[in-house]
Design an enzyme around this catalytic site. Structure first.
Site, mmCIF file in Angstrom:
data_model
loop_
_atom_site.group_PDB
_atom_site.id
_atom_site.type_symbol
_atom_site.label_atom_id
_atom_site.label_comp_id
_atom_site.label_asym_id
_atom_site.label_seq_id
_atom_site.Cartn_x
_atom_site.Cartn_y
_atom_site.Cartn_z
ATOM 1 N N ASP A 80 0.917 -4.934 0.334
ATOM 2 C CA ASP A 80 0.717 -4.175 1.567
ATOM 3 C C ASP A 80 -0.677 -4.368 2.160
ATOM 4 O O ASP A 80 -0.873 -4.191 3.353
ATOM 5 C CB ASP A 80 1.088 -2.694 1.406
ATOM 6 C CG ASP A 80 0.623 -2.073 0.124
ATOM 7 O OD1 ASP A 80 1.289 -1.153 -0.342
ATOM 8 O OD2 ASP A 80 -0.398 -2.533 -0.424
HETATM 9 C C1 GLC Z 1 0.475 -0.841 -4.735
HETATM 10 C C2 GLC Z 1 1.623 -0.208 -4.019
HETATM 11 C C3 GLC Z 1 2.827 -1.108 -4.023
HETATM 12 C C4 GLC Z 1 2.449 -2.466 -3.504
HETATM 13 C C5 GLC Z 1 1.278 -3.030 -4.289
HETATM 14 C C6 GLC Z 1 0.760 -4.337 -3.761
HETATM 15 O O1 GLC Z 1 0.784 -0.934 -6.087
HETATM 16 O O2 GLC Z 1 1.953 1.014 -4.641
HETATM 17 O O3 GLC Z 1 3.852 -0.528 -3.245
HETATM 18 O O4 GLC Z 1 3.555 -3.317 -3.595
HETATM 19 O O5 GLC Z 1 0.204 -2.116 -4.240
HETATM 20 O O6 GLC Z 1 0.134 -4.224 -2.532
#
Ligand code: GLC
Length: 778
Positions: free
Chosen positions: A467
């Site tokens: 994200d």
């Molecule tokens: C965090 C978030 C997860 C995401 C990951 C990579 O662990 O909780 O939803 O996929 O980061 O960005």
């Protein structure tokens, strides 16, 4: 340097000094009812089912000293006026002895000061909606002692955000104490008839409900005026911050022990609260409840147990990894000491993955969780990001990967249980209408197949699994290799499911679609590894031509997992991973992190170089690479990467990592950061479920399948073998692996109940309750 050790006989981690680099925490209760978090110095918070909408105890964020307030006990020597906290915080007077034991679902904290030994055991009895603080105070000296004990619990407005944001929320509550029972209820904006209570059956010498009266102006939990003076002032609290503070006289002869029990929970009225407290505090009830708690976890863990030559592996797979996986399954990314229980609920993609770590033992719970999550899928196939369990409300969405995780969870459920009727269960869509579970999966896959960019690769949309990489998508045209490979694996999996349910036309179509992805996969190959996708100019990114973000880990592992990498590419990609991303603490998520946030010039990640997704060691991604190595038969590489990141292996460098050595953390600063090795965000991470899958199903190779239990170990050469117990489809498989060849890879002979069977799959049990003996020779 360490701050404690593992007591393997009791399955406890024992913290031997209170000043751990960060609060080292544990979870009490589960998501079904009353629950909470407790740190090694009794800090933490409590809540009922939902820490955002039904918070009971307040947590002060970013407080200094850290980790305030908590479930505090103070002791004051009446003769000298000296006072202390047996959990060290909040008074922080140096104790003569200190020990915190974090066990599965409970924590006990023991502290001795001036000859007084105090031990408080905190836990939520299984199936009950309250937490117990059982405090035992013993006079270890040779003279009689006269003490006063004070309890302290600070109430929060149930809506945790309101409590933090505005003072008017405090104006809307009233707290009173009668007969040892303190009741708190905020007047507005609560959708429950339950009030928080905190009380004891011990005779009181006084109480305070007013925080101001107990603590005093310009003081803190470290030096409350009531404790300093040795007496409470029997205040109620109205339109102000309120606490449950009780004062109890404790006079002890030499060697004498006094037990005082506090109970925190919710009830409809004071009479009900008093009844709960009286019932819960009986010593025989506490003993039975505590035994029930231990039994609950023993039974939870009993579906998989292993004995390997490596103690770190045993401790991880038998105790701490399954424990963390269940906590993560319960709380998703909702509340920890990193996630604060204020915004995130149960994450769609997060908890779809969490299922993988618990399915072997709580498949029925997992099935309900999958259905809960599917309720926030749109008819178009994509999903909202999270659902709040208490209110049923959902939020977020717009990401490219969410819907892709369902198939893996459902396929795992079907392999584990054989319950194909699950596919026909009806679940509503978030924007109206309803469909079967299978329909939800199909729409999810179709969404990713349709929502593609110029190169036929799924669009990145707001973001994919990563994200923080959202800023890469400058003009909406970016395409995600990660989702592309996810789609490949999804098609393979759904084809297998279609085979099982006799939908052969659909199976052929899924396989044809899968094969059609190969040229696009080829186009993502940059020579030594797979690119991360196409950037906003339609060029591959995540390649050796880039200045920053030259190589990402996930496209390599997922190219292998999906089977879309050619054998030569798969091998080369994983070699590139070792050459470019491997560190002493684990695999980095990418290499050549950008030092600045500058999306126009490849500085996509909004965090310092070496941290989190910008070149940190992002543990969630490590097990995917480990699984990929096992699929390639690279057992030494797989095992090295696995063993390297086991939390217990960083016990002796806890001063560097700063984080609990009994659970995985989400990320650690990478080699590009000056504090390389410093860990963050423990407990709630996809690392928990995937490391359990990588360890049990791929390294040890005990992997459920639709029609049997695969035995396919990929263990280190020096192991002679190992033994395991796996409960599968109601039967207990007792497994012995012998490594005769020293090659430690792939089974050459498999005996099921003494009879040789072809291949490496033990058949399904003829009847549940059966015991099946498996012997496999490598
Ligand atoms: C965090 C978030 C997860 C995401 C990951 C990579 O662990 O909780 O939803 O996929 O980061 O960005």
């Amino acid at each position: 340097m360490n701050y404690g050790y593992f007591d393997d006989a009791l399955n406890e981690y024992v913290i031997t000094r209170p000043d751990t680099p960060n609060p080292w925490i544990n979870y009490l209760g589960d998501s079904g009812g009353h629950s909470g978090i407790i740190s090694n110095t009794a800090g933490g918070t409590s809540y009922f089912q939902d820490p955002m909408h039904f918070r009971l105890l307040r947590q002060r964020l970013h407080s200094l000293p850290v980790d305030r307030p908590g479930r505090y006990i103070y002791l004051r020597d009446t003769a000298t006026g000296e006072y202390w906290s047996p959990s060290w915080q909040p008074v922080m007077k140096a104790l003569d002895t200190y020990e915190c034991r974090h066990g599965l679902g409970y924590t006990s904290i023991r502290g001795t000061y001036s000859g007084i030994e105090t031990e408080t055991l905190y836990f939520v009895p299984p199936g009950k909606n309250y937490e117990l603080w059982r405090c035992r105070v013993r006079n270890a000296g040779s003279a009689p002692r006269s003490l006063r004990l004070f309890s302290y619990a600070e109430f929060s407005h149930y809506k945790a955000m309101l409590d933090l944001q505005m003072s008017w929320a405090l104006m809307c509550g009233e707290t009173s104490c009668r007969d040892g029972v303190t009741m708190f209820r905020p007047f507005v904006e609560v959708q429950t008839d339950r009030s928080a209570f905190f009380g004891t059956t011990a005779p009181l010498d006084g109480f305070d409900c007013s925080q101001a009266a107990f603590i005093g102006a310009y003081r803190s939990e470290s030096n409350p005026i009531a404790v300093e003076n040795g007496a409470c002032s029997n205040t109620g609290a109205s339109a102000e911050s309120s606490v449950g503070a009780h004062c109890i006289a404790v006079d002890l002869e030499p060697g004498e022990t006094r037990e005082i029990v506090f109970v925190l929970g919710t009830a409809r009225n004071r009479a009900e609260a008093a009844e709960i407290i009286a019932g819960a505090s009986k010593p025989e009830v506490i003993e039975a409840d505590f035994l029930a708690l231990r039994d609950k976890w023993t039974s939870y863990r009993s579906s998989f147990q292993v004995k390997t030559p490596d103690e770190d592996v045993n401790r991880t797979l038998n105790v701490w990894n399954p424990y963390q996986a269940k906590v993560t399954f319960d709380w998703s990314r909702f509340i920890s000491y990193y996630e604060r229980g204020l915004d995130r609920g149960i994450g769609f993609r997060d908890t779809m993955q969490d299922n993988l770590g618990v399915l072997h033992t709580v498949a029925a719970e997992s099935k309900e969780k999958i259905k809960l999550l599917l309720r926030i899928q749109f008819q178009a196939g994509n999903c909202k990001a999270m659902i709040f369990p208490l209110t049923g409300k959902s939020e977020g969405g717009g990401r490219s990967d969410d819907q892709m995780w369902t198939i893996y969870a459902v396929a795992a459920y079907l392999r584990e249980t054989g319950d194909y009727s699950f596919l026909d269960e009806i679940v509503p869509y978030v924007d109206g209408g309803e469909g079967t579970v299978l329909d939800h999966i199909e729409r999810g896959i179709a969404f990713s197949q349709k929502t593609t960019g110029e190169h036929g690769i799924p669009l990145f949309l707001h973001c994919d699994w990563n994200d923080s990489l959202a800023p890469v998508n400058i003009n909406g045209k970016v395409e995600s290799a990660f989702v592309f490979f996810q789609l490949g694996l999804a098609l393979k999996e759904i084809a297998l499911i279609y085979d099982r349910i006799g939908q052969s036309a659909k199976a052929i179509k899924a396989r044809t679609d899968y094969e059609a992805m190969r040229p696009d996969a080829e186009a993502l190959w940059e020579g030594n590894w797979f690119a991360r996708g196409y950037d906003s100019n339609g060029r591959l990114f995540g390649t050796s031509k880039n200045t920053y973000c030259r190589m990402f880990l996930n496209p390599q592992s997922w190219a292998v997992l999906s089977g879309l990498a050619t054998p030569a590419q798969a091998k080369r990609a994983m070699e590139s991973v070792r050459e470019n991303l491997d560190t002493i603490y684990g695999l980095q998520l990418l290499c050549s992190p950008s030092p600045v946030f500058d999306p126009a010039n490849e500085g996509y990640l909004p965090m310092p170089a070496g941290s989190r997704e910008n070149g940190g060691i992002f543990f969630h991604s490590n097990p995917w690479a480990i699984i990929a190595e096992t699929l390639l038969g690279r057992n030494e590489e797989a095992f090295e990467s696995y063993r390297k990141i086991l939390p217990c292996r960083r016990n002796e460098i806890a001063d560097v990592t700063g984080v609990e050595p009994y659970v995985f953390c989400q990320n650690m600063l990478g080699p590009d950061h000056p504090r390389f090795g410093c860990g963050y965000n423990t407990w709630l991470s996809g690392t928990a479920s995937w490391m359990f899958v990588a360890g049990t199903q791929y390294l040890l190779g005990i992997r459920p399948d639709f029609d049997g239990l695969i035995i396919d170990p990929c263990i280190p050469r020096e192991w002679d073998g190992f033994e395991a117990i796996r409960v599968f489809r109601g039967a207990t498989y007792k497994i012995k692996i012998h490594n005769r060849s020293g090659e430690a890879h792939r089974v050459s002979s498999l005996l099921v109940d003494g009879r040789e069977v072809p291949g490496s799959k033990a058949p399904l049990p003829a009847s549940p309750g059966q015991e099946i003996s498996i012997e496999a020779f490598i």
